[in-house]
Scaffold this motif. Structure first.
Motif, mmCIF file in Angstrom:
data_model
loop_
_atom_site.group_PDB
_atom_site.id
_atom_site.type_symbol
_atom_site.label_atom_id
_atom_site.label_comp_id
_atom_site.label_asym_id
_atom_site.label_seq_id
_atom_site.Cartn_x
_atom_site.Cartn_y
_atom_site.Cartn_z
ATOM 1 N N ALA A 48 0.824 -1.219 0.000
ATOM 2 C CA ALA A 48 0.000 0.000 0.000
ATOM 3 C C ALA A 48 0.853 1.262 0.000
ATOM 4 O O ALA A 48 0.533 2.246 0.671
ATOM 5 C CB ALA A 48 -0.957 0.000 1.189
ATOM 6 N N GLY A 49 1.962 1.233 -0.734
ATOM 7 C CA GLY A 49 2.815 2.403 -0.854
ATOM 8 C C GLY A 49 3.781 2.613 0.282
ATOM 9 O O GLY A 49 4.525 3.601 0.284
ATOM 10 N N GLN A 50 3.794 1.710 1.266
ATOM 11 C CA GLN A 50 4.711 1.820 2.390
ATOM 12 C C GLN A 50 5.770 0.721 2.315
ATOM 13 O O GLN A 50 5.457 -0.426 2.020
ATOM 14 C CB GLN A 50 3.970 1.682 3.721
ATOM 15 N N SER A 51 7.019 1.070 2.617
ATOM 16 C CA SER A 51 8.112 0.100 2.643
ATOM 17 C C SER A 51 8.684 0.010 4.052
ATOM 18 O O SER A 51 8.930 1.036 4.690
ATOM 19 C CB SER A 51 9.227 0.502 1.673
ATOM 20 N N VAL A 52 8.885 -1.224 4.540
ATOM 21 C CA VAL A 52 9.480 -1.447 5.858
ATOM 22 C C VAL A 52 10.491 -2.582 5.763
ATOM 23 O O VAL A 52 10.366 -3.471 4.917
ATOM 24 C CB VAL A 52 8.404 -1.791 6.920
ATOM 25 N N PRO A 53 11.527 -2.583 6.619
ATOM 26 C CA PRO A 53 12.487 -3.685 6.620
ATOM 27 C C PRO A 53 11.817 -4.977 7.091
ATOM 28 O O PRO A 53 10.979 -4.963 7.998
ATOM 29 C CB PRO A 53 13.558 -3.234 7.627
ATOM 30 N N ALA A 54 12.197 -6.086 6.481
ATOM 31 C CA ALA A 54 11.606 -7.372 6.836
ATOM 32 C C ALA A 54 12.638 -8.477 6.692
ATOM 33 O O ALA A 54 13.607 -8.348 5.938
ATOM 34 C CB ALA A 54 10.381 -7.667 5.967
ATOM 35 N N GLY A 55 12.435 -9.576 7.403
ATOM 36 C CA GLY A 55 13.305 -10.738 7.306
ATOM 37 C C GLY A 55 12.540 -11.937 6.805
ATOM 38 O O GLY A 55 11.315 -12.037 6.970
ATOM 39 N N VAL A 56 13.244 -12.869 6.173
ATOM 40 C CA VAL A 56 12.643 -14.098 5.669
ATOM 41 C C VAL A 56 13.554 -15.272 5.997
ATOM 42 O O VAL A 56 14.711 -15.091 6.378
ATOM 43 C CB VAL A 56 12.396 -14.046 4.144
ATOM 44 N N GLY A 57 13.059 -16.474 5.814
ATOM 45 C CA GLY A 57 13.887 -17.646 6.034
ATOM 46 C C GLY A 57 13.113 -18.923 5.797
ATOM 47 O O GLY A 57 11.872 -18.932 5.793
ATOM 48 N N GLN A 58 13.843 -20.000 5.608
ATOM 49 C CA GLN A 58 13.241 -21.320 5.434
ATOM 50 C C GLN A 58 14.365 -22.369 5.391
ATOM 51 O O GLN A 58 15.530 -22.032 5.200
ATOM 52 C CB GLN A 58 12.436 -21.399 4.144
ATOM 53 N N PRO A 59 14.001 -23.632 5.561
ATOM 54 C CA PRO A 59 14.953 -24.705 5.299
ATOM 55 C C PRO A 59 14.926 -25.075 3.823
ATOM 56 O O PRO A 59 14.145 -24.503 3.045
ATOM 57 C CB PRO A 59 14.401 -25.848 6.159
ATOM 58 N N THR A 60 15.771 -25.999 3.419
ATOM 59 C CA THR A 60 15.690 -26.555 2.070
ATOM 60 C C THR A 60 14.312 -27.194 1.893
ATOM 61 O O THR A 60 13.842 -27.930 2.763
ATOM 62 C CB THR A 60 16.784 -27.614 1.851
ATOM 63 N N LEU A 61 13.635 -26.898 0.784
ATOM 64 C CA LEU A 61 12.286 -27.409 0.541
ATOM 65 C C LEU A 61 12.220 -28.134 -0.791
ATOM 66 O O LEU A 61 12.757 -27.653 -1.800
ATOM 67 C CB LEU A 61 11.266 -26.263 0.510
ATOM 68 N N LEU A 62 11.535 -29.255 -0.800
ATOM 69 C CA LEU A 62 11.273 -29.987 -2.032
ATOM 70 C C LEU A 62 9.811 -29.784 -2.397
ATOM 71 O O LEU A 62 8.911 -30.098 -1.608
ATOM 72 C CB LEU A 62 11.567 -31.481 -1.841
ATOM 73 N N VAL A 63 9.573 -29.200 -3.556
ATOM 74 C CA VAL A 63 8.207 -28.875 -3.988
ATOM 75 C C VAL A 63 7.948 -29.559 -5.319
ATOM 76 O O VAL A 63 8.723 -29.395 -6.277
ATOM 77 C CB VAL A 63 8.013 -27.351 -4.131
ATOM 78 N N GLU A 64 6.863 -30.285 -5.400
ATOM 79 C CA GLU A 64 6.514 -30.991 -6.627
ATOM 80 C C GLU A 64 5.564 -30.154 -7.478
ATOM 81 O O GLU A 64 4.697 -29.458 -6.960
ATOM 82 C CB GLU A 64 5.843 -32.328 -6.297
ATOM 83 N N GLY A 65 5.724 -30.236 -8.791
ATOM 84 C CA GLY A 65 4.755 -29.670 -9.712
ATOM 85 C C GLY A 65 4.689 -28.166 -9.758
ATOM 86 O O GLY A 65 3.608 -27.602 -9.955
ATOM 87 N N LEU A 66 5.822 -27.491 -9.604
ATOM 88 C CA LEU A 66 5.855 -26.041 -9.796
ATOM 89 C C LEU A 66 6.112 -25.737 -11.270
ATOM 90 O O LEU A 66 6.872 -26.447 -11.928
ATOM 91 C CB LEU A 66 6.958 -25.391 -8.966
ATOM 92 N N THR A 67 5.491 -24.686 -11.754
ATOM 93 C CA THR A 67 5.726 -24.284 -13.130
ATOM 94 C C THR A 67 6.974 -23.429 -13.217
ATOM 95 O O THR A 67 7.119 -22.432 -12.503
ATOM 96 C CB THR A 67 4.534 -23.495 -13.698
ATOM 97 N N VAL A 68 7.898 -23.836 -14.088
ATOM 98 C CA VAL A 68 9.135 -23.094 -14.310
ATOM 99 C C VAL A 68 9.058 -22.434 -15.668
ATOM 100 O O VAL A 68 8.834 -23.096 -16.686
ATOM 101 C CB VAL A 68 10.369 -24.024 -14.238
ATOM 102 N N GLY A 69 9.193 -21.115 -15.681
ATOM 103 C CA GLY A 69 9.266 -20.393 -16.955
ATOM 104 C C GLY A 69 10.710 -20.236 -17.341
ATOM 105 O O GLY A 69 11.513 -19.751 -16.548
ATOM 106 N N GLY A 70 11.085 -20.675 -18.544
ATOM 107 C CA GLY A 70 12.478 -20.618 -18.972
ATOM 108 C C GLY A 70 12.630 -20.030 -20.348
ATOM 109 O O GLY A 70 11.663 -19.568 -20.969
#
Length: 500
Positions: free
Chosen positions: A475-497
Motif C-alpha cells: 500500500a505504498g509503504q516500505s518497511v524492513p523485513a526478514g525471511v527464512g526457510q529450510p531446504t524445501l522440495l516442492v513438486e509440480g511447480l511451473t518453471v518459466g524458462g
C-alpha cells in the motif's frame, strides 16, 4: 533500502549537538531529547495533547519520530553518491469503530499537534469501551547507539574503497564492482490518551556488493548483501566484507557458465535462507489481518483448515535480537512476539494490528507497522520463516529425478486475492538423477501461494534466516523485513524458462 539515484554533494558530517534535559528524561544523551525541545514540545504536553485529541475515539495514538539516514554508493572505483537525510515529525491517529482520522506534519511542536487535533474532531464519537493500552515491556532487542555518528565519514568511504580494490584483485574476470553502504537511526515514541508511553530506538545498517564478471563477450552479475539492527562494526570486520565479495563473485562466475533455463512443470528444490522471500510474498501477505477481515485474501475464512502439507509450520517472529525485521515494540506500542501462522499444515493465526484485531475479536500480535510518521499503521510481517523439518538436504536432492535447484531469488510479484506469484531466480541449477548440473539463466517460478504449500514433499533440517537485506512493500509503504526457510522440495511447480 533505496539509495540516491543521482550524484549528490559529499558533506562532512559532525555529531549532532546535545539537547537540554527536559522533565521525564534521564540524561543529556537520552535519545528522547531529539523528540522534545524546550518551548516547542515536552513529554507532559505530548500526553495532554494526546488525551485531548483522542477524547472521542476508542483507540489511537500520537506517534513521534526522529530519523537520520545515510547512504553511500561506490562504483567504477570512486564514490558516486553520498546522501544524508534528517527527518522528524508526528502522526496523530484517532480510531472509532472502522473509521480512522489521521493527520501528520514534519514539525515536532505543541502548536502543530494542536492544529492536527482539528482533524480528529471530524471522527464519529466512539460508542464502545475504550481499547486497553498495549502490554508494557522493558526488553531491548538491539542497541540504542547511533551507528551513523560512531564511525567517521572517511572510514565509511575507505570501507567501500577497500572492498572495491579487494574484489578486483580476486579474479581477472571482474569488470565492475558496486558497493552500497547505508545506515539509519530511528527514535520513535508512542503516546496514548490513557497515559501509556513507549519509546524505541532503532538502528539499521546494510552492506551490498555487486560484481560484473566478463568472459569473452559475455557479462554476468552476482550480488550479496547483509545487515541488521546493529552498528557498523560488524560490517567493518574483514571477515564480513570478504565473505560478501566471495559470495557475489561466486554467483557472477557461476552465471558466466549458465545455460538457458528449461520450461514446464517440474520438481523444484528451494535452498535455505533467502528463498524464503517466496514464502513471504506468496503466503505471508495473504495472512495479514486486514486482507482477511475484508475477505480479499486467498486464506480468508480458512482458520483451522489445512492449507499446507503436513510438517509445514510458518512463523512470524519480530522478537529475534538484531534481525532486520525485528522490533522491540511495533509502531502502535505492542511488544512483538512469536506468532505461529500455520502449524503442521493447519492455519492457526493471522497477523494483526490493533484496529483489525479489535474488529476481528482477537488480540493484537505486534504487527502494526508504518513506514514513518507520515503513514498510519497496518498489519505487516516482521521476520517470517518456515521451521526446519526432519529431512537431510542431501537426501532431498537425491529424490529429484529431473528439475531445478533454486538457490537465490531476485524480484517477484504476487496477487493477494488469488495468491498467484511470479519470481525470478538469480542463481539456479539443473538437477538430474539427484545431481546438481549446469547453472541456468532466466528461470522464473510461477504458481499460487495456497497450492504451493500443499505441494511440499520434503522439509530440510537446515532452516536459515536471510542475511538481512529485505524490504517489504504494501500500500505504498516500505518497511524492513526478514525471511527464512529450510531446504524445501516442492513438486509440480511451473518453471518459466528461455530454452528453445
Amino acid at each position: 533500502m533505496a539509495l540516491a539515484s543521482r550524484p549528490r554533494p559529499i558533506i562532512m558530517l559532525a555529531p549532532a549537538p546535545e539537547r537540554p534535559i527536559l522533565a521525564g528524561m534521564t540524561s543529556l544523551t537520552d535519545p528522547r531529547a531529539y523528540l522534545y525541545n524546550p518551548g516547542r514540545l515536552d513529554p507532559a504536553e505530548a500526553q495532554t495533547l494526546a488525551a485531548r485529541a483522542l477524547a472521542q475515539a476508542d483507540d489511537g495514538e500520537l506517534y513521534l519520530q526522529y530519523r537520520k539516514t545515510e547512504a553511500f554508493g561506490f562504483d567504477d572505483g570512486r564514490l558516486k553518491t553520498a546522501s544524508y537525510d534528517l527527518q522528524s515529525g508526528f502522526g496523530l491517529r484517532a480510531v472509532s469503530g472502522e473509521m480512522t482520522a489521521f493527520a501528520h506534519a514534519n514539525e515536532l511542536s505543541a502548536a502543530a499537534i494542536a492544529r492536527a487535533i482539528d482533524t480528529m474532531a471530524l471522527i464519529d464519537p466512539a460508542v464502545g469501551p475504550k481499547a486497553p493500552p498495549p502490554r508494557a515491556t522493558n526488553r531491548h532487542l538491539y542497541t540504542d547507539a547511533n551507528p551513523l555518528d560512531l564511525v567517521p565519514f572517511a572510514a565509511k568511504v575507505a570501507l567501500c574503497q577497500t572492498i572495491d580494490a579487494a574484489a578486483r584483485a580476486r579474479d581477472p574476470r571482474v569488470e565492475q564492482v558496486s558497493v552500497n553502504l547505508s545506515g539509519q537511526w530511528n527514535v520513535v515514541e508512542i503516546v496514548r490518551a490513557d497515559g501509556f508511553v513507549a519509546t524505541d530506538v532503532r538502528p539499521l545498517v546494510r552492506l551490498n556488493v555487486s560484481i560484473v564478471a566478463k568472459q569473452g563477450e559475455r557479462r554476468e552479475t552476482g550480488s550479496f548483501g547483509l545487515g541488521g539492527r546493529y552498528l557498523y562494526d560488524g560490517l567493518l570486520a574483514p571477515e564480513t566484507w570478504n565473505r560478501a565479495i566471495d559470495e557475489a563473485l561466486a554467483q557472477a562466475l557461476v552465471n558466466l557458465e549458465s545455460v538457458a533455463a528449461p520450461a514446464g512443470e517440474m520438481t523444484v528444490l528451494l535452498g535455505p535462507g533467502w528463498p524464503g522471500i517466496l514464502l513471504h510474498e506468496a503466503i505471508g501477505h495473504g495472512l495479514e489481518g486486514d486482507f482477511n477481515r475484508k475477505g480479499t485474501s486467498a486464506f480468508s475464512g480458512r482458520m483451522g483448515e489445512r492449507v499446507a502439507a503436513p510438517g509445514v509450520t510458518v512463523v512470524d517472529e519480530g522478537s529475534l535480537p538484531d534481525r532486520r525485521g525485528s522490533l522491540t515494540i511495533d509502531d502502535e506500542g505492542t511488544p512483538t512476539r512469536e506468532n505461529i501462522l500455520i502449524e503442521d499444515g493447519i492455519l492457526k493465526n493471522y497477523l494483526q494490528d490493533r484496529l483489525n484485531a479489535r474488529l476481528m475479536g482477537v488480540a493484537p500480535t505486534g504487527n502494526g507497522r508504518r513506514e514513518s510518521f507520515e503513514h498510519a499503521p497496518m498489519p505487516r510481517m516482521t521476520n517470517t520463516f518456515m521451521r526446519s523439518g526432519p529431512d537431510d538436504p542431501a537426501a532431498l536432492l537425491a529424490r529429484v529425478k529431473k528439475g531445478i535447484f533454486a538457490k537465490s531469488f531476485g524480484g517477484g510479484q504476487v496477487d493477494i486475492v488469488s495468491g498467484k506469484f511470479v519470481f525470478s531466480c538469480t542463481e539456479a541449477y539443473q538437477v538430474e538423477n539427484g545431481r546438481i548440473g549446469a547453472p541456468i539463466k532466466g528461470a522464473t517460478l510461477i504458481g499460487d501461494g495456497p497450492s504451493v504449500l500443499t505441494r511440499v514433499t520434503g522439509i530440510g533440517n537446515d532452516m536459515a534466516l536471510d542475511e538481512g537485506v529485505g524490504m517489504c512493500g504494501k500500500a505504498g509503504q516500505s518497511v524492513p523485513a526478514g525471511v527464512g526457510q529450510p531446504t524445501l522440495l516442492v513438486e509440480g511447480l511451473t518453471v518459466g524458462g528461455t530454452e528453445i
